[in-house]
Every structure is written in structure tokens, then in C-alpha cells.
Write an enzyme that holds these catalytic residues in place. Sequence first.
Site, mmCIF file in Angstrom:
data_model
loop_
_atom_site.group_PDB
_atom_site.id
_atom_site.type_symbol
_atom_site.label_atom_id
_atom_site.label_comp_id
_atom_site.label_asym_id
_atom_site.label_seq_id
_atom_site.Cartn_x
_atom_site.Cartn_y
_atom_site.Cartn_z
ATOM 1 N N GLU A 44 56.128 -14.388 -35.777
ATOM 2 C CA GLU A 44 57.257 -15.150 -35.330
ATOM 3 C C GLU A 44 57.954 -15.715 -36.430
ATOM 4 O O GLU A 44 57.468 -16.136 -37.370
ATOM 5 C CB GLU A 44 56.718 -16.218 -34.551
ATOM 6 C CG GLU A 44 57.821 -17.103 -33.789
ATOM 7 C CD GLU A 44 57.495 -18.335 -33.219
ATOM 8 O OE1 GLU A 44 58.200 -19.121 -32.440
ATOM 9 O OE2 GLU A 44 56.413 -19.129 -33.771
ATOM 10 N N ASP A 96 60.812 -17.973 -46.849
ATOM 11 C CA ASP A 96 62.347 -17.755 -46.076
ATOM 12 C C ASP A 96 62.202 -16.269 -45.558
ATOM 13 O O ASP A 96 61.627 -15.198 -46.155
ATOM 14 C CB ASP A 96 63.324 -17.404 -47.276
ATOM 15 C CG ASP A 96 64.703 -17.127 -46.827
ATOM 16 O OD1 ASP A 96 64.629 -16.710 -45.737
ATOM 17 O OD2 ASP A 96 65.689 -17.115 -47.628
ATOM 18 N N ASP A 118 68.972 -19.533 -34.911
ATOM 19 C CA ASP A 118 70.289 -19.987 -35.420
ATOM 20 C C ASP A 118 71.490 -18.983 -34.871
ATOM 21 O O ASP A 118 71.470 -17.955 -35.002
ATOM 22 C CB ASP A 118 70.654 -20.223 -36.647
ATOM 23 C CG ASP A 118 71.609 -21.207 -36.959
ATOM 24 O OD1 ASP A 118 72.633 -20.882 -36.292
ATOM 25 O OD2 ASP A 118 71.767 -21.988 -37.731
ATOM 26 N N LYS A 122 80.234 -18.648 -35.632
ATOM 27 C CA LYS A 122 81.414 -18.077 -35.933
ATOM 28 C C LYS A 122 81.473 -16.607 -36.636
ATOM 29 O O LYS A 122 80.284 -16.259 -37.061
ATOM 30 C CB LYS A 122 81.874 -18.819 -37.358
ATOM 31 C CG LYS A 122 82.211 -20.227 -36.799
ATOM 32 C CD LYS A 122 82.482 -21.416 -38.205
ATOM 33 C CE LYS A 122 82.835 -22.756 -37.825
ATOM 34 N NZ LYS A 122 83.080 -23.527 -38.787
ATOM 35 N N ASP A 154 68.511 -19.793 -25.846
ATOM 36 C CA ASP A 154 69.275 -20.689 -24.853
ATOM 37 C C ASP A 154 70.699 -20.482 -24.895
ATOM 38 O O ASP A 154 71.410 -20.836 -23.862
ATOM 39 C CB ASP A 154 69.019 -22.139 -24.784
ATOM 40 C CG ASP A 154 69.678 -22.509 -25.978
ATOM 41 O OD1 ASP A 154 69.230 -22.174 -27.168
ATOM 42 O OD2 ASP A 154 70.380 -23.626 -26.116
ATOM 43 N N THR A 191 58.545 -22.661 -26.728
ATOM 44 C CA THR A 191 58.637 -23.295 -28.187
ATOM 45 C C THR A 191 58.986 -24.767 -27.766
ATOM 46 O O THR A 191 59.297 -25.126 -26.608
ATOM 47 C CB THR A 191 59.673 -22.783 -28.887
ATOM 48 O OG1 THR A 191 61.046 -22.885 -28.363
ATOM 49 C CG2 THR A 191 59.469 -21.059 -28.837
ATOM 50 N N GLU A 192 59.191 -25.719 -28.779
ATOM 51 C CA GLU A 192 59.542 -27.116 -28.564
ATOM 52 C C GLU A 192 61.161 -27.164 -28.118
ATOM 53 O O GLU A 192 61.247 -27.895 -27.387
ATOM 54 C CB GLU A 192 59.676 -27.718 -29.939
ATOM 55 C CG GLU A 192 58.057 -27.802 -30.623
ATOM 56 C CD GLU A 192 57.468 -26.757 -31.363
ATOM 57 O OE1 GLU A 192 56.402 -26.828 -31.564
ATOM 58 O OE2 GLU A 192 58.143 -25.805 -31.569
#
Length: 211
Positions: A44, A96, A118, A122, A154, A191-192
Site C-alpha cells: 500500500e 518516499d 492526493d 490542477k 472519494d 482506511t481512516e
Amino acid sequence: MRVRNRKGATELLEANPQYVVLNFLEAKAKWRDLFGNDNPIHVEVGSGKGAFVSGMAKQNPDINYIGIDIQKSVLSYALDKVLEAGVSNIKLLWVDGSDLTDYFEDGEIDRLYLNFSDPWPKKRHEKRRLTYKTFLDTFKRILPENGEIHFKTDNRGLFEYSLVSFSQYGMKLNGVWLDLHASDFEGNVMTEYEQKFSNKGQVIYRVEAEF
């Protein structure tokens, strides 16, 4: 999600080498040795506070899991969940995750999870999206032939973008859920973020894409 620095996070991670792989560059091509078995390895990227990866490890003891996050404090909370779950089939990486070939050999992992990445909405930030083609190039290398990416979000814009990106890359879409929590999908581990968004009534999207 930025989390306030947690006092003692470094010490906690360093005190649990059975779960936290600190010499990650030396682990490349040796993950099955570290787990001590030849079970499939699922990764993950962006594991956050660990609800998903620890939950999956508990639900599937015959699969090895690796959770990756760049934030030290966040990963320390993930470690809390791993310790609470009492599972042994999991490792955590404080790195990373932008170039996974630094940590995994070609074909070394069996499945990749991208959960609530994320969206970088843009246009000028398109190349930062984890479902952009250059990331798919990397993922294809470390996965086996017919390896899969399981993706949840989402964000409808990111979801639609990702469906197009997967398809244009030549990937096969094995399953698409436009409202995961209203579907008959079984075995979902949240997930949270997912729990938070679901409680607000937001729709969760999911896709399984195969190289």
C-alpha cells in the site's frame, strides 16, 4: 494529510525492527527473505495511520503486506495498529513512495494498493498523480505479468482520470465500483479517510486494474 509531529516517533519505529524496515535499500530483492516465506506480497502506497494495511494483514494471514508512508509520525501510528492487531505478516517503510524501484526488484510484489491518493486537481500538477503514466511505468516494473492495482478514492475527478489513464495505458479493468459501500463487494477494509468520508455520506469509488 499532515499530522503533527509525534514525540518519540523515531524511537518507536527504531525499537520495532520486526515490523519497521530501516535498511530499506538493502531489502530490495530480499523481501521474501525478510518475511521468511514465499507468500504473495501486497504493497500500500501512502498507508497513513495503518487502518487498511493492518486490517488486511489480519484478514489475510497468508499474504504479506508492506505499508509505505513518507511521514514518520503517521507511520508510528500505523505501527501502533500493527502491534494492536498482533500480526506478523506486515512490514512498514518510512520512505518516499514516488519511485518504488528504489525498494523493490522487478516483479517482486504481487499487488499494489492506492487508497485516497492526493488528487492534485490542477492540470499543471497532473504528473504528480499516482495514476499518471510515468507512475504506471514504475508500477508495471515491480509487479508481475498481469499484476494488479487496486485503487480507491472519494474524488470523482481523480477516479474518472484514473479510469482513462489505466485504459490508455492498455490495462484491463477487472472491476469498477461507482458506489463501493452500496455494492455487494465483500471483504472491504476501510482506511481512516474512507471511514471519515463514509460517515459524511460521501460516495467511495473503486477500481481493479490489471497490466
